[in-house]
Design an enzyme around this catalytic site. Structure first.
Site, PDB file in Angstrom:
ATOM      1  N   ASN A 114      11.917  34.621 -19.671  1.00  0.00           N
ATOM      2  CA  ASN A 114      14.139  34.685 -19.867  1.00  0.00           C
ATOM      3  C   ASN A 114      13.786  34.554 -21.748  1.00  0.00           C
ATOM      4  O   ASN A 114      12.892  34.100 -22.470  1.00  0.00           O
ATOM      5  CB  ASN A 114      13.990  33.530 -19.610  1.00  0.00           C
ATOM      6  CG  ASN A 114      15.672  33.142 -19.852  1.00  0.00           C
ATOM      7  OD1 ASN A 114      16.097  34.586 -19.203  1.00  0.00           O
ATOM      8  ND2 ASN A 114      16.224  32.075 -19.999  1.00  0.00           N
ATOM      9  N   HIS A 116      17.404  33.128 -23.815  1.00  0.00           N
ATOM     10  CA  HIS A 116      18.153  31.984 -24.120  1.00  0.00           C
ATOM     11  C   HIS A 116      18.873  32.141 -25.351  1.00  0.00           C
ATOM     12  O   HIS A 116      18.299  31.479 -26.712  1.00  0.00           O
ATOM     13  CB  HIS A 116      18.333  30.818 -23.460  1.00  0.00           C
ATOM     14  CG  HIS A 116      18.580  30.146 -22.746  1.00  0.00           C
ATOM     15  ND1 HIS A 116      19.421  30.218 -22.158  1.00  0.00           N
ATOM     16  CD2 HIS A 116      19.791  28.849 -23.860  1.00  0.00           C
ATOM     17  CE1 HIS A 116      20.640  29.179 -21.940  1.00  0.00           C
ATOM     18  NE2 HIS A 116      20.723  28.477 -23.937  1.00  0.00           N
ATOM     19  N   SER A 143      16.204  32.442 -27.540  1.00  0.00           N
ATOM     20  CA  SER A 143      14.759  31.395 -27.708  1.00  0.00           C
ATOM     21  C   SER A 143      14.081  32.525 -25.986  1.00  0.00           C
ATOM     22  O   SER A 143      14.671  32.288 -25.805  1.00  0.00           O
ATOM     23  CB  SER A 143      14.417  29.877 -26.786  1.00  0.00           C
ATOM     24  OG  SER A 143      14.956  29.307 -28.350  1.00  0.00           O
ATOM     25  N   ASP A 152      15.722  26.600 -18.065  1.00  0.00           N
ATOM     26  CA  ASP A 152      15.511  26.865 -19.961  1.00  0.00           C
ATOM     27  C   ASP A 152      15.120  25.361 -20.417  1.00  0.00           C
ATOM     28  O   ASP A 152      15.120  25.282 -21.809  1.00  0.00           O
ATOM     29  CB  ASP A 152      17.174  26.491 -20.439  1.00  0.00           C
ATOM     30  CG  ASP A 152      18.024  28.037 -20.013  1.00  0.00           C
ATOM     31  OD1 ASP A 152      17.428  28.998 -19.110  1.00  0.00           O
ATOM     32  OD2 ASP A 152      19.420  27.231 -19.605  1.00  0.00           O
TER      33      ASP A 152
HETATM   34  C1  GAR Z   1      22.140  37.536 -23.612  1.00  0.00           C
HETATM   35  O1  GAR Z   1      22.933  37.255 -25.149  1.00  0.00           O
HETATM   36  C2  GAR Z   1      21.279  36.398 -23.081  1.00  0.00           C
HETATM   37  O2  GAR Z   1      20.413  35.576 -24.212  1.00  0.00           O
HETATM   38  C3  GAR Z   1      22.231  35.785 -21.946  1.00  0.00           C
HETATM   39  O3  GAR Z   1      22.836  36.700 -21.471  1.00  0.00           O
HETATM   40  C4  GAR Z   1      23.136  37.596 -22.481  1.00  0.00           C
HETATM   41  C5  GAR Z   1      22.868  38.881 -22.085  1.00  0.00           C
HETATM   42  O4  GAR Z   1      22.826  39.933 -22.723  1.00  0.00           O
HETATM   43  N1  GAR Z   1      21.293  34.623 -21.380  1.00  0.00           N
HETATM   44  C6  GAR Z   1      21.541  33.707 -20.739  1.00  0.00           C
HETATM   45  O5  GAR Z   1      22.621  33.094 -21.663  1.00  0.00           O
HETATM   46  C7  GAR Z   1      20.830  33.394 -20.136  1.00  0.00           C
HETATM   47  N2  GAR Z   1      20.834  31.744 -19.608  1.00  0.00           N
HETATM   48  P1  GAR Z   1      22.705  41.564 -22.098  1.00  0.00           P
HETATM   49  O6  GAR Z   1      23.164  42.223 -20.515  1.00  0.00           O
HETATM   50  O7  GAR Z   1      23.823  42.645 -23.352  1.00  0.00           O
HETATM   51  O8  GAR Z   1      21.244  41.343 -22.762  1.00  0.00           O
END
Ligand code: GAR
Length: 228
Positions: A114, A116, A143, A152
């Site tokens: 994942n 985060h 991370s 997480d």
């Molecule tokens: C990213 O910033 C990722 O870190 C976050 O969602 C976004 C997705 O962006 N993930 C979380 O918050 C998971 N808990 P993307 O769809 O453009 O890759």
């Protein structure tokens, strides 16, 4: 699974909920020098732009609308069936905004990765950029970690550290953090695909050495120095 050297590309199933910018960097890297093959992209949101990105790259897509399921377990059971149909080496969560049930996580020990948007263990859960600004932190970041039952909370492999600027708002900070996310997710996948990174007996091993703390990449230096 991640204990062996992969002589073939690492097979990935990527699970998303939204824009899919992390997915896009994995697609791009897979078409360049990263030894991974994306077998399928799954989204729990039918409108996720990431599905379009996958289709543009001729990758099989599945939409699994979570609002159509009566329980988390029912959704996860269907998710597992789709994933297993592709027999991946690794499940890559890339902006997947749902909590996975313990039963699901148990099925894939050391096989779920994942990203985060925080310097874990700080700011698990949602609204991480706002939380870091409100706390007047000097640094924020992202991370990459293996997924365990604790939300997480699994072992962190690599982090990107991004300074918070005086005039930052949630949006400007999120944008700079995301640029770094794209780099560290590819690096973690590279280490895995080259058989350099393993997680077993509750320990992370990188290049035959225990990884006692996450590798930290500072965004100020990231543009100058190539990550190992
Ligand atoms: C990213 O910033 C990722 O870190 C976050 O969602 C976004 C997705 O962006 N993930 C979380 O918050 C998971 N808990 P993307 O769809 O453009 O890759």
């Amino acid at each position: 699974m991640a204990q062996e050297t992969h002589l073939r590309p690492l097979r990935l199933v990527v699970v998303i909920s939204g824009n899919g910018s992390n997915l896009q960097t994995i697609i791009d890297a897979s078409q360049s020098d990263l030894a991974v093959e994306i077998s399928a992209v799954i989204s729990n949101r039918p409108q996720a732009y990431g599905l379009q990105r996958a289709e543009n790259a001729n990758i099989t897509t599945h939409t699994l609308d979570h609002t159509k399921f009566s329980s988390r377990e029912a959704f996860d059971t269907e998710l597992k069936q789709i994933i297993d149909g592709h027999a991946p080496d690794l499940i890559v969560l890339a902006g997947f905004m749902r909590v996975l049930s313990n039963a699901f996580v148990h099925e894939y020990p050391g096989q779920i990765l994942n990203i985060h948007p925080s310097l874990l263990p700080k700011y698990r859960g949602l609204n991480t950029h706002a939380k870091a600004i409100a706390a007047k932190d000097k640094y924020h970041g992202a991370s990459v970690h293996f997924v365990t039952e604790t939300l997480d909370g699994g072992p962190v492999i690599v982090q990107a550290r991004v300074p918070i600027l005086n005039d930052d708002n949630e949006e400007s900070l999120a944008k700079r953090v995301q640029e770094q996310e794209h780099k560290i997710y590819i690096e973690a996948l590279r280490w895995l695909s080259e058989g350099r990174l393993h997680w077993h007996d509750d320990a992370l091993i990188l290049d035959d050495q225990p990884l006692l703390q996450p590798i930290v990449i500072n965004s100020e230096e990231a543009n100058e120095a190539k990550i190992v």
